[in-house]
Design an enzyme around this catalytic site. Structure first.
Site, mmCIF file in Angstrom:
data_model
loop_
_atom_site.group_PDB
_atom_site.id
_atom_site.type_symbol
_atom_site.label_atom_id
_atom_site.label_comp_id
_atom_site.label_asym_id
_atom_site.label_seq_id
_atom_site.Cartn_x
_atom_site.Cartn_y
_atom_site.Cartn_z
ATOM 1 N N HIS A 196 9.864 -23.769 9.189
ATOM 2 C CA HIS A 196 8.813 -24.384 10.017
ATOM 3 C C HIS A 196 7.425 -24.247 9.403
ATOM 4 O O HIS A 196 6.592 -25.140 9.554
ATOM 5 C CB HIS A 196 8.773 -23.742 11.410
ATOM 6 N N ASP A 205 0.876 -1.173 0.000
ATOM 7 C CA ASP A 205 0.000 0.000 0.000
ATOM 8 C C ASP A 205 0.919 1.232 0.000
ATOM 9 O O ASP A 205 2.142 1.108 -0.177
ATOM 10 C CB ASP A 205 -0.987 -0.030 1.183
ATOM 11 N N HIS A 206 0.332 2.401 0.207
ATOM 12 C CA HIS A 206 1.136 3.633 0.180
ATOM 13 C C HIS A 206 2.238 3.640 1.242
ATOM 14 O O HIS A 206 3.350 4.088 0.999
ATOM 15 C CB HIS A 206 0.224 4.850 0.379
ATOM 16 N N CYS A 235 3.099 -3.192 4.015
ATOM 17 C CA CYS A 235 2.260 -2.052 4.403
ATOM 18 C C CYS A 235 3.002 -1.340 5.532
ATOM 19 O O CYS A 235 4.205 -1.557 5.697
ATOM 20 C CB CYS A 235 0.843 -2.482 4.787
ATOM 21 N N GLY A 236 2.337 -0.490 6.293
ATOM 22 C CA GLY A 236 3.049 0.253 7.329
ATOM 23 C C GLY A 236 3.696 -0.664 8.355
ATOM 24 O O GLY A 236 4.874 -0.549 8.669
ATOM 25 N N THR A 237 2.897 -1.591 8.870
ATOM 26 C CA THR A 237 3.392 -2.527 9.880
ATOM 27 C C THR A 237 3.608 -3.938 9.338
ATOM 28 O O THR A 237 4.253 -4.756 9.996
ATOM 29 C CB THR A 237 2.368 -2.654 11.017
ATOM 30 N N GLY A 238 2.975 -4.267 8.223
ATOM 31 C CA GLY A 238 2.950 -5.637 7.709
ATOM 32 C C GLY A 238 1.779 -6.427 8.259
ATOM 33 O O GLY A 238 1.435 -7.492 7.743
ATOM 34 N N ILE A 239 1.152 -5.892 9.305
ATOM 35 C CA ILE A 239 0.083 -6.641 9.992
ATOM 36 C C ILE A 239 -1.156 -6.781 9.108
ATOM 37 O O ILE A 239 -1.705 -7.871 8.917
ATOM 38 C CB ILE A 239 -0.292 -5.957 11.324
ATOM 39 N N GLY A 240 -1.615 -5.674 8.549
ATOM 40 C CA GLY A 240 -2.818 -5.711 7.715
ATOM 41 C C GLY A 240 -2.631 -6.608 6.505
ATOM 42 O O GLY A 240 -3.531 -7.387 6.141
ATOM 43 N N MET A 241 -1.464 -6.528 5.892
ATOM 44 C CA MET A 241 -1.186 -7.369 4.717
ATOM 45 C C MET A 241 -1.240 -8.845 5.091
ATOM 46 O O MET A 241 -1.808 -9.668 4.363
ATOM 47 C CB MET A 241 0.184 -7.032 4.129
ATOM 48 N N ARG A 272 8.044 -33.126 11.123
ATOM 49 C CA ARG A 272 6.982 -32.744 12.070
ATOM 50 C C ARG A 272 6.274 -31.472 11.624
ATOM 51 O O ARG A 272 5.087 -31.269 11.898
ATOM 52 C CB ARG A 272 7.544 -32.576 13.486
ATOM 53 N N HIS A 273 7.004 -30.611 10.905
ATOM 54 C CA HIS A 273 6.386 -29.364 10.444
ATOM 55 C C HIS A 273 5.348 -29.636 9.347
ATOM 56 O O HIS A 273 4.346 -28.942 9.248
ATOM 57 C CB HIS A 273 7.458 -28.398 9.950
HETATM 58 C C1 RB5 Z 1 -1.896 2.677 6.643
HETATM 59 O O1 RB5 Z 1 -1.915 3.880 7.362
HETATM 60 C C2 RB5 Z 1 -1.629 1.511 7.577
HETATM 61 O O2 RB5 Z 1 -2.719 1.322 8.425
HETATM 62 C C3 RB5 Z 1 -1.324 0.253 6.802
HETATM 63 O O3 RB5 Z 1 -0.236 0.489 5.972
HETATM 64 C C4 RB5 Z 1 -0.946 -0.970 7.600
HETATM 65 O O4 RB5 Z 1 0.057 -0.684 8.528
HETATM 66 C C5 RB5 Z 1 -2.048 -1.753 8.163
HETATM 67 O O5 RB5 Z 1 -1.849 -2.795 8.782
#
Ligand code: RB5
Length: 154
Positions: A98, A8-9, A65-71, A132-133
């Site tokens: 693993h 994303d951006h 993405c910003g944190t990688g979490i959303g992706m 095992r994995h």
């Molecule tokens: C965008 O501001 C941010 O929320 C997105 O890049 C990402 O970090 C979401 O998990």
């Protein structure tokens, strides 16, 4: 090996750095966008990359993405995808050895481009350890099949 790339951006700049790194190392990649820092919704890109990997059009994917979490959350909704969020070399290696992760999720607001490229290199060069994995991945597939028609799209 063909790698599908997307961001994303907030991950755009790091995605471009990773694309250059892969190009310099002669790794073939497809870019699913975005192509600027205009605000974009990460599930759109995660879905496109995850589907391309799940359909076998690419061997694996890298999402930023910003944190990688959303992706990671979004990509893991696609049957057959095992997306791993990694912030260091230890988890990058373990994600392949693993978990046989087929998508690497990275945080553009978390990592320096140098560490991110080292994480990418570590993950791409690692190998699934099996044994095992493999049994544990089979259990993940069974869990997935309970909710989505044996892992196939409804
Ligand atoms: C965008 O501001 C941010 O929320 C997105 O890049 C990402 O970090 C979401 O998990």
């Amino acid at each position: 090996m063909r790698v599908a790339l997307g961001s994303d951006h907030a991950g755009f700049q790091l995605k471009e750095e990773i694309k250059r790194f892969l190009y310099d190392n002669h790794v073939d990649c497809g870019d699913f966008g975005v192509s600027s820092m205009e605000p974009a919704d990460y599930p759109d890109i995660a879905g496109a990359v995850a589907e391309a990997v799940a359909q076998g059009k690419f061997d694996c994917g890298i999402l930023v993405c910003g944190t990688g979490i959303g992706m990671a959350i979004a990509a893991n909704k696609v049957p057959g995808i095992r997306a791993a969020l990694c912030h260091d070399l230890f988890t990058a290696r373990a994600a392949k050895e693993h978990n046989d992760a087929n998508i690497l999720a990275l945080g553009g607001r978390v990592l320096s481009s140098q560490l991110a490229c080292e994480i990418v290199e570590t993950w791409l060069n690692a190998h699934f350890a099996g044994e095992r994995h493999a049994r544990r991945l089979e259990k993940i597939r069974s869990l997935e099949a309970r909710y989505c028609c044996n892992g196939e799209e409804k």
